[in-house]
Design a protein around this motif. Structure first.
Motif, PDB file in Angstrom:
ATOM      1  N   ILE A   1       6.138   9.847   1.484  1.00  0.00           N
ATOM      2  CA  ILE A   1       5.525   8.721   0.782  1.00  0.00           C
ATOM      3  C   ILE A   1       6.027   7.472   1.494  1.00  0.00           C
ATOM      4  CG2 ILE A   1       5.418   7.404  -1.370  1.00  0.00           C
ATOM      5  CD1 ILE A   1       6.185  10.144  -2.759  1.00  0.00           C
ATOM      6  N   ILE A   2       5.094   6.626   1.919  1.00  0.00           N
ATOM      7  CA  ILE A   2       5.417   5.416   2.656  1.00  0.00           C
ATOM      8  C   ILE A   2       4.766   4.237   1.941  1.00  0.00           C
ATOM      9  CG2 ILE A   2       5.175   4.237   4.891  1.00  0.00           C
ATOM     10  CD1 ILE A   2       6.694   6.908   5.091  1.00  0.00           C
ATOM     11  N   THR A   3       5.481   3.128   1.838  1.00  0.00           N
ATOM     12  CA  THR A   3       4.834   1.902   1.382  1.00  0.00           C
ATOM     13  C   THR A   3       4.900   0.885   2.512  1.00  0.00           C
ATOM     14  OG1 THR A   3       6.828   0.943   0.357  1.00  0.00           O
ATOM     15  CG2 THR A   3       5.414   2.320  -1.044  1.00  0.00           C
ATOM     16  N   ILE A   4       3.830   0.097   2.616  1.00  0.00           N
ATOM     17  CA  ILE A   4       3.757  -0.916   3.674  1.00  0.00           C
ATOM     18  C   ILE A   4       3.125  -2.191   3.139  1.00  0.00           C
ATOM     19  CG2 ILE A   4       3.536   0.857   5.482  1.00  0.00           C
ATOM     20  CD1 ILE A   4       0.572  -0.103   5.771  1.00  0.00           C
ATOM     21  N   ASP A   5       3.452  -3.274   3.776  1.00  0.00           N
ATOM     22  CA  ASP A   5       2.795  -4.554   3.528  1.00  0.00           C
ATOM     23  C   ASP A   5       1.368  -4.431   4.069  1.00  0.00           C
ATOM     24  OD1 ASP A   5       1.766  -7.218   3.979  1.00  0.00           O
ATOM     25  OD2 ASP A   5       3.822  -7.965   3.959  1.00  0.00           O
ATOM     26  N   PRO A   6       0.352  -4.867   3.307  1.00  0.00           N
ATOM     27  CA  PRO A   6      -1.026  -4.772   3.793  1.00  0.00           C
ATOM     28  C   PRO A   6      -1.252  -5.433   5.158  1.00  0.00           C
ATOM     29  CG  PRO A   6      -1.020  -5.387   1.485  1.00  0.00           C
ATOM     30  CD  PRO A   6       0.416  -5.422   1.942  1.00  0.00           C
ATOM     31  N   GLU A   7      -0.429  -6.410   5.505  1.00  0.00           N
ATOM     32  CA  GLU A   7      -0.564  -7.055   6.810  1.00  0.00           C
ATOM     33  C   GLU A   7      -0.292  -6.088   7.961  1.00  0.00           C
ATOM     34  OE1 GLU A   7       1.796 -10.594   7.105  1.00  0.00           O
ATOM     35  OE2 GLU A   7       0.795 -11.540   5.389  1.00  0.00           O
TER      36      GLU A   7
ATOM     37  N   ASP B   1      -2.535  13.733   9.819  1.00  0.00           N
ATOM     38  CA  ASP B   1      -2.978  13.748   8.431  1.00  0.00           C
ATOM     39  C   ASP B   1      -2.241  12.654   7.664  1.00  0.00           C
ATOM     40  OD1 ASP B   1      -4.741  16.018   8.537  1.00  0.00           O
ATOM     41  OD2 ASP B   1      -2.959  17.269   8.728  1.00  0.00           O
ATOM     42  N   PHE B   2      -2.980  11.687   7.161  1.00  0.00           N
ATOM     43  CA  PHE B   2      -2.407  10.610   6.363  1.00  0.00           C
ATOM     44  C   PHE B   2      -3.525   9.949   5.577  1.00  0.00           C
ATOM     45  CE2 PHE B   2      -4.250   8.044   9.597  1.00  0.00           C
ATOM     46  CZ  PHE B   2      -4.425   6.785   9.046  1.00  0.00           C
ATOM     47  N   ALA B   3      -3.154   9.230   4.524  1.00  0.00           N
ATOM     48  CA  ALA B   3      -4.144   8.461   3.763  1.00  0.00           C
ATOM     49  C   ALA B   3      -3.431   7.446   2.892  1.00  0.00           C
ATOM     50  CB  ALA B   3      -4.981   9.384   2.887  1.00  0.00           C
ATOM     51  N   CYS B   4      -4.109   6.333   2.675  1.00  0.00           N
ATOM     52  CA  CYS B   4      -3.664   5.366   1.680  1.00  0.00           C
ATOM     53  C   CYS B   4      -4.094   5.943   0.333  1.00  0.00           C
ATOM     54  CB  CYS B   4      -4.302   4.004   1.920  1.00  0.00           C
ATOM     55  SG  CYS B   4      -3.748   2.760   0.736  1.00  0.00           S
ATOM     56  N   ILE B   5      -3.131   6.201  -0.541  1.00  0.00           N
ATOM     57  CA  ILE B   5      -3.432   6.852  -1.819  1.00  0.00           C
ATOM     58  C   ILE B   5      -3.256   5.919  -3.015  1.00  0.00           C
ATOM     59  CG2 ILE B   5      -2.932   9.146  -0.917  1.00  0.00           C
ATOM     60  CD1 ILE B   5      -0.263   9.016  -2.543  1.00  0.00           C
ATOM     61  N   GLY B   6      -2.869   4.666  -2.760  1.00  0.00           N
ATOM     62  CA  GLY B   6      -2.717   3.758  -3.886  1.00  0.00           C
ATOM     63  C   GLY B   6      -2.024   2.464  -3.522  1.00  0.00           C
ATOM     64  N   THR B   7      -1.590   1.767  -4.569  1.00  0.00           N
ATOM     65  CA  THR B   7      -0.915   0.483  -4.406  1.00  0.00           C
ATOM     66  C   THR B   7       0.283   0.380  -5.343  1.00  0.00           C
ATOM     67  OG1 THR B   7      -2.364  -0.563  -6.016  1.00  0.00           O
ATOM     68  CG2 THR B   7      -2.997  -0.780  -3.716  1.00  0.00           C
TER      69      THR B   7
ATOM     70  N   LEU C   1       0.834  -1.195   0.000  1.00  0.00           N
ATOM     71  CA  LEU C   1       0.000   0.000   0.000  1.00  0.00           C
ATOM     72  C   LEU C   1       0.871   1.248   0.000  1.00  0.00           C
ATOM     73  CD1 LEU C   1      -2.539  -1.199   2.710  1.00  0.00           C
ATOM     74  CD2 LEU C   1      -2.793  -1.303   0.220  1.00  0.00           C
ATOM     75  N   VAL C   2       0.426   2.277  -0.711  1.00  0.00           N
ATOM     76  CA  VAL C   2       1.146   3.545  -0.784  1.00  0.00           C
ATOM     77  C   VAL C   2       0.394   4.563   0.063  1.00  0.00           C
ATOM     78  CG1 VAL C   2       2.007   5.391  -2.280  1.00  0.00           C
ATOM     79  CG2 VAL C   2       1.924   3.022  -3.134  1.00  0.00           C
ATOM     80  N   TYR C   3       1.099   5.149   1.033  1.00  0.00           N
ATOM     81  CA  TYR C   3       0.517   6.153   1.920  1.00  0.00           C
ATOM     82  C   TYR C   3       1.184   7.496   1.710  1.00  0.00           C
ATOM     83  CZ  TYR C   3      -2.156   2.876   4.753  1.00  0.00           C
ATOM     84  OH  TYR C   3      -3.071   1.950   5.177  1.00  0.00           O
TER      85      TYR C   3
ATOM     86  N   GLY D   1      12.074   1.048  -7.191  1.00  0.00           N
ATOM     87  CA  GLY D   1      11.675  -0.337  -6.973  1.00  0.00           C
ATOM     88  C   GLY D   1      11.436  -1.114  -8.247  1.00  0.00           C
ATOM     89  N   ASN D   2      11.488  -0.393  -9.394  1.00  0.00           N
ATOM     90  CA  ASN D   2      11.211  -1.006 -10.693  1.00  0.00           C
ATOM     91  C   ASN D   2       9.847  -1.709 -10.698  1.00  0.00           C
ATOM     92  OD1 ASN D   2      12.013  -1.263 -13.373  1.00  0.00           O
ATOM     93  ND2 ASN D   2      12.712  -3.364 -13.049  1.00  0.00           N
ATOM     94  N   LEU D   3       8.881  -1.055 -10.030  1.00  0.00           N
ATOM     95  CA  LEU D   3       7.513  -1.551  -9.958  1.00  0.00           C
ATOM     96  C   LEU D   3       6.550  -0.424 -10.295  1.00  0.00           C
ATOM     97  CD1 LEU D   3       7.869  -3.552  -6.642  1.00  0.00           C
ATOM     98  CD2 LEU D   3       7.401  -4.554  -8.894  1.00  0.00           C
ATOM     99  N   GLY D   4       5.371  -0.783 -10.764  1.00  0.00           N
ATOM    100  CA  GLY D   4       4.366   0.203 -11.087  1.00  0.00           C
ATOM    101  C   GLY D   4       3.637   0.702  -9.853  1.00  0.00           C
ATOM    102  N   MET D   5       2.828   1.730 -10.066  1.00  0.00           N
ATOM    103  CA  MET D   5       1.979   2.277  -9.008  1.00  0.00           C
ATOM    104  C   MET D   5       0.660   2.700  -9.619  1.00  0.00           C
ATOM    105  SD  MET D   5       4.071   4.792  -6.501  1.00  0.00           S
ATOM    106  CE  MET D   5       5.290   4.165  -5.399  1.00  0.00           C
TER     107      MET D   5
END
Length: 178
Positions: free
Chosen positions: A116-122, A135-141, A11-13, A84-88
């Motif tokens: 910008i933070i990424t986390i494992d959904p777990e 102030d924070f939000a999940c803004i994508g994957t 998840l992208v926060y 990360g050579n990954l899409g978003m």
């Protein structure tokens, strides 16, 4: 913690709030403007964010973390994806804002104190509990697709480009050095 996103499905926060603060920005410089609304620093508010982020990192809930500064959110999301050579897939409608009604302001504001933070959904529940008063939000994957996709505030597609194209354009100014 490095800036590169790690795994598809993460998840992208966005931590922190985006304001209409384009004054002196890279975006305005490109357009030939100076602007009036320069980024403001709020040490007391930012200290709370930094402490919460430190706690989340110490508990191994954070896969990647990257500050947002010169260039704004759009530029730094691209850096995280390229690293990360990954899409978003990103939704600007989810970004925490104050009095911001335009996509370009969300993308290029240089508001201070944001990450910008990424986390494992777990880790989502524990991570969100730490930030619940901020102030924070999940803004994508993060995706395996190798495409960088951003939907605007109104849900319309703004960006949909292959990650390789981002890398090509990013390296282009260096010419023969790359």
């Amino acid at each position: 913690i490095t800036l590169d996103c790690k795994l598809p499905g993460d998840l992208v926060y966005l931590i922190g709030e985006t304001h209409n603060e384009l004054g002196g920005s890279e975006y305005y410089e490109t357009l030939g403007y100076i602007g009036l609304n320069v980024p403001r620093v709020h040490p007391d508010r930012f200290a709370l964010i930094y402490r919460a982020l430190g706690h989340a990192i110490a508990n191994n809930w954070v896969a990647s973390a990257h500050g947002i500064y010169r260039g704004g959110l759009g530029i730094h999301l691209a850096l995280v994806a390229m690293g990360g050579n990954l899409g978003m897939e990103i939704d600007l409608g989810a970004v925490p804002t104050e009095q911001v009604e335009r996509d370009d302001v969300v993308l290029f504001s240089e508001s201070a104190g944001r990450f910008i933070i990424t986390i494992d959904p777990e880790n989502q529940q524990a991570f969100e509990e730490v930030f619940k008063a901020l102030d924070f939000a999940c803004i994508g994957t993060v995706t395996q697709k190798n495409r960088f996709v951003i939907k605007g505030i109104d849900g319309q597609m703004l960006v949909d480009v292959p990650l390789q194209d981002l890398k090509t354009f990013w390296k282009k100014p260096f010419g023969e050095l790359v």
